[in-house]
Write a protein that holds these residues in place. Structure first.
Motif, PDB file in Angstrom:
ATOM      1  N   ILE A 103      12.388  12.425  14.277  1.00 54.91           N
ATOM      2  CA  ILE A 103      11.705  11.597  13.324  1.00 54.91           C
ATOM      3  C   ILE A 103      11.993  11.478  11.812  1.00 54.91           C
ATOM      4  O   ILE A 103      12.518  12.592  11.640  1.00 54.91           O
ATOM      5  N   GLY A 104      12.989   9.796  12.014  1.00 58.70           N
ATOM      6  CA  GLY A 104      13.585   9.485  10.873  1.00 58.70           C
ATOM      7  C   GLY A 104      13.333   8.634  10.031  1.00 58.70           C
ATOM      8  O   GLY A 104      12.155   8.056  10.374  1.00 58.70           O
ATOM      9  N   GLY A 105      14.342   8.006   9.771  1.00 53.06           N
ATOM     10  CA  GLY A 105      13.769   6.395   8.440  1.00 53.06           C
ATOM     11  C   GLY A 105      12.829   4.728   8.712  1.00 53.06           C
ATOM     12  O   GLY A 105      12.263   4.825   8.010  1.00 53.06           O
ATOM     13  N   LEU A 106      12.519   5.344  10.415  1.00 53.53           N
ATOM     14  CA  LEU A 106      11.631   4.192  11.149  1.00 53.53           C
ATOM     15  C   LEU A 106      10.216   4.330  10.331  1.00 53.53           C
ATOM     16  O   LEU A 106       9.435   3.909   9.955  1.00 53.53           O
ATOM     17  N   ILE A 107      10.162   5.595   9.899  1.00 54.06           N
ATOM     18  CA  ILE A 107       8.734   5.809   9.314  1.00 54.06           C
ATOM     19  C   ILE A 107       8.074   4.931   8.300  1.00 54.06           C
ATOM     20  O   ILE A 107       7.430   5.354   7.895  1.00 54.06           O
ATOM     21  N   LEU A 108       9.517   5.683   7.778  1.00 55.64           N
ATOM     22  CA  LEU A 108       9.099   3.883   6.417  1.00 55.64           C
ATOM     23  C   LEU A 108       8.723   3.130   6.245  1.00 55.64           C
ATOM     24  O   LEU A 108       8.506   2.886   5.299  1.00 55.64           O
ATOM     25  N   ASN A 109       8.937   2.341   7.480  1.00 55.38           N
ATOM     26  CA  ASN A 109       8.590   1.168   7.447  1.00 55.38           C
ATOM     27  C   ASN A 109       7.357   0.800   7.429  1.00 55.38           C
ATOM     28  O   ASN A 109       6.050   1.694   8.294  1.00 55.38           O
ATOM     29  N   SER A 110       6.958  -0.010   6.333  1.00 54.49           N
ATOM     30  CA  SER A 110       5.966  -0.313   6.366  1.00 54.49           C
ATOM     31  C   SER A 110       4.381  -0.741   7.795  1.00 54.49           C
ATOM     32  O   SER A 110       2.961  -0.829   8.159  1.00 54.49           O
ATOM     33  N   ASP A 111       5.304  -1.168   8.652  1.00 56.45           N
ATOM     34  CA  ASP A 111       4.751  -2.246   9.669  1.00 56.45           C
ATOM     35  C   ASP A 111       5.187  -1.155  11.157  1.00 56.45           C
ATOM     36  O   ASP A 111       4.251  -0.642  12.375  1.00 56.45           O
ATOM     37  N   ALA A 112       5.295   0.361  11.079  1.00 54.54           N
ATOM     38  CA  ALA A 112       5.154   1.505  12.020  1.00 54.54           C
ATOM     39  C   ALA A 112       3.787   2.071  12.049  1.00 54.54           C
ATOM     40  O   ALA A 112       4.219   3.126  11.625  1.00 54.54           O
ATOM     41  N   ARG A 113       3.000   1.527  12.589  1.00 52.43           N
ATOM     42  CA  ARG A 113       1.539   1.897  12.261  1.00 52.43           C
ATOM     43  C   ARG A 113       1.733   2.892  13.905  1.00 52.43           C
ATOM     44  O   ARG A 113       0.797   3.848  13.673  1.00 52.43           O
ATOM     45  N   LYS A 114       2.607   2.641  15.337  1.00 60.21           N
ATOM     46  CA  LYS A 114       1.927   3.457  16.232  1.00 60.21           C
ATOM     47  C   LYS A 114       2.664   4.810  15.678  1.00 60.21           C
ATOM     48  O   LYS A 114       2.417   5.433  15.995  1.00 60.21           O
ATOM     49  N   LEU A 115       3.680   5.023  15.197  1.00 61.08           N
ATOM     50  CA  LEU A 115       4.493   6.060  15.199  1.00 61.08           C
ATOM     51  C   LEU A 115       3.659   6.592  13.521  1.00 61.08           C
ATOM     52  O   LEU A 115       3.515   7.882  14.395  1.00 61.08           O
ATOM     53  N   LYS A 116       3.506   6.341  13.068  1.00 55.41           N
ATOM     54  CA  LYS A 116       2.767   6.919  11.143  1.00 55.41           C
ATOM     55  C   LYS A 116       0.838   7.029  12.196  1.00 55.41           C
ATOM     56  O   LYS A 116       1.255   8.491  12.107  1.00 55.41           O
ATOM     57  N   LYS A 145       2.632  13.059   3.067  1.00 53.70           N
ATOM     58  CA  LYS A 145       1.376  12.044   2.861  1.00 53.70           C
ATOM     59  C   LYS A 145       0.368  12.071   4.682  1.00 53.70           C
ATOM     60  O   LYS A 145      -0.727  11.856   4.368  1.00 53.70           O
ATOM     61  N   LEU A 146       0.709  11.909   5.365  1.00 53.68           N
ATOM     62  CA  LEU A 146       0.592  11.126   6.827  1.00 53.68           C
ATOM     63  C   LEU A 146      -0.265  13.038   7.566  1.00 53.68           C
ATOM     64  O   LEU A 146      -1.041  12.071   8.140  1.00 53.68           O
ATOM     65  N   GLN A 147       0.419  13.744   6.534  1.00 53.17           N
ATOM     66  CA  GLN A 147      -0.341  15.034   8.102  1.00 53.17           C
ATOM     67  C   GLN A 147      -1.044  15.649   6.790  1.00 53.17           C
ATOM     68  O   GLN A 147      -1.604  16.831   6.623  1.00 53.17           O
ATOM     69  N   LYS A 148      -1.092  15.279   5.332  1.00 55.69           N
ATOM     70  CA  LYS A 148      -1.868  15.653   4.489  1.00 55.69           C
ATOM     71  C   LYS A 148      -1.804  17.177   4.067  1.00 55.69           C
ATOM     72  O   LYS A 148      -2.444  17.538   4.055  1.00 55.69           O
ATOM     73  N   LYS A 149      -0.541  16.907   3.985  1.00 54.73           N
ATOM     74  CA  LYS A 149      -0.667  18.499   3.737  1.00 54.73           C
ATOM     75  C   LYS A 149       1.159  18.175   2.031  1.00 54.73           C
ATOM     76  O   LYS A 149       1.416  17.331   1.978  1.00 54.73           O
ATOM     77  N   SER A 150       1.523  19.725   2.199  1.00 51.39           N
ATOM     78  CA  SER A 150       2.535  19.463   0.834  1.00 51.39           C
ATOM     79  C   SER A 150       3.842  18.454   1.116  1.00 51.39           C
ATOM     80  O   SER A 150       4.445  19.766   2.316  1.00 51.39           O
ATOM     81  N   SER A 151       4.574  18.652   0.523  1.00 45.00           N
ATOM     82  CA  SER A 151       5.792  18.112   0.361  1.00 45.00           C
ATOM     83  C   SER A 151       6.954  19.501   0.923  1.00 45.00           C
ATOM     84  O   SER A 151       7.866  19.844   1.882  1.00 45.00           O
ATOM     85  N   VAL A 152       6.348  20.531   0.463  1.00 46.33           N
ATOM     86  CA  VAL A 152       6.496  21.892   0.105  1.00 46.33           C
ATOM     87  C   VAL A 152       6.526  22.495   1.602  1.00 46.33           C
ATOM     88  O   VAL A 152       7.654  22.844   2.161  1.00 46.33           O
TER      89      VAL A 152
END
Length: 266
Positions: free
Chosen positions: A186-199, A243-250
Motif C-alpha cells: 500500500i503506497g501513496g495512492l491511499i492518500l488520494n481522495s478518489d481512491a474509494r475502492k482501495l480505502k 484512520k481507516l482501520q480505526k487503530k492508532s498510528s503507533v
C-alpha cells in the motif's frame, strides 16, 4: 501529560519498495537518507528492474546498507529477453550469499504497456521459478492483469509468497491474493481522495496482510501534502491506514514494520 514528560517516540519504519537508485535522487540522495533516519525510516528495499539498472542499484544498496531485490520489470521485457534472463541468472548466482539480497523482482504483468504480452509471461514465469527454487518472496507489478496472474501464482506455489506492489483493488481481489500467501503493498495512492475502492479495502483487510511502500519517485499521490514522492511520505500513509482501520498510528507503524521484517526476513 506535559510536553516535558512525554516520552520521545521514534518509530521504526521500512519502505518496502522505493527506487532510490534512480537518477531523480542523484542530486540529494545523502540528504534524503539523513532525513529518513530522523523520522525513523530504518531502511528501504530497492527492487531491480532491468540489467541496465542492476550495477547502480547494487552500488546504492551497498553504500546505504539497503536490502534489494533482483528482477526484470515487465516494461523491460523485450525481444532481448533470453539474454536478459541469462544475465539475471548470473547476477542472482553472484548475489545468492549476499544477506542484502532478499527477493525476486520487480516482475509481473502489465496490460497497459506496449511490451510484448507473451514475452511478459515468459519473463515472469522464469522469475517465479527462480523464487520457488531459491525460496525467496517475489515483488509483483500487476496492472490490469489480475485474472492472468492468479493462475500463475497458483501454479508456482511460493512458500514465502510475496507482495502485490502498488495494490489498488477491491477487498474481494485482496482476499484472493491473501489466500495465496501474498501481502498487499500500500503506497501513496491511499492518500488520494478518489481512491474509494482501495480505502474500503483497507477498512476490511487484516493488518498482517499489508506492507507499506512509496514506489519513489513514481506513483506520487495527488495529495496537497505531498510535493515530492520519497520515503518521507510514509508517516502520511501510516496515518491514513490507521484512520481507516480505526487503530492508532503507533500500532499500525509497528505492524507494518513487523510485516516487512517477516516477509523479507530482515
Amino acid at each position: 501529560m506535559s510536553e516535558i514528560t512525554k516520552p520521545n517516540y521514534l518509530p521504526k519504519i521500512i519502505d518496502s519498495h522505493a527506487h532510490l537508485d534512480f537518477p531523480e535522487f542523484d542530486v540529494d540522495r545523502d540528504v534524503l537518507f539523513q532525513s529518513m533516519k530522523k523520522v525513523g525510516i530504518q531502511t528501504v528495499i530497492i527492487p531491480g528492474v532491468s540489467p541496465e539498472h542492476w550495477d547502480k542499484q547494487h552500488q546504492i544498496a551497498t553504500q546505504y546498507s539497503c536490502p534489494y531485490a533482483l528482477g526484470i520489470h515487465p516494461w523491460f521485457s523485450d525481444k532481448q529477453f533470453p539474454n536478459a534472463l541469462s544475465e539475471l541468472d548470473k547476477r542472482i548466482n553472484d548475489s545468492v550469499h549476499d544477506p542484502r539480497f532478499v527477493a525476486i523482482g520487480e516482475c509481473g504483468l502489465d496490460k497497459l504497456h506496449k511490451s510484448d504480452w507473451e514475452v511478459q509471461i515468459l519473463v515472469l514465469e522464469h522469475q517465479l521459478m527462480l523464487a520457488e527454487s531459491l525460496n525467496l518472496p517475489v515483488i509483483l507489478h500487476v496492472v490490469k492483469a489480475h485474472n492472468e496472474i492468479m493462475p500463475l501464482l497458483k501454479r508456482y506455489k511460493l512458500a514465502r509468497g510475496g507482495v502485490i506492489h502498488g495494490f489498488y483493488g477491491s477487498i474481494e481481489l485482496a482476499t484472493e491474493y491473501v489466500k495465496l500467501g501474498y501481502k498487499l503493498g500500500i503506497g501513496g495512492l491511499i492518500l488520494n481522495s478518489d481512491a474509494r475502492k482501495l480505502k474500503d479495502c483497507i477498512t476490511k483487510i487484516p493488518t498482517n496482510s499489508i506492507i507499506i511502500e512509496t514506489d519513489s519517485p513514481a506513483m506520487s499521490p495527488k495529495s496537497s501534502l505531498v510535493k515530492r514522492n520519497t520515503p518521507l511520505i510514509l508517516p502520511l500513509i501510516i496515518d491514513e491506514i490507521a484512520k481507516l482501520q480505526k487503530k492508532s498510528s503507533v500500532l499500525i507503524t509497528e505492524r507494518m514494520f513487523d510485516n516487512a521484517m517477516q516477509l523479507f526476513d530482515l
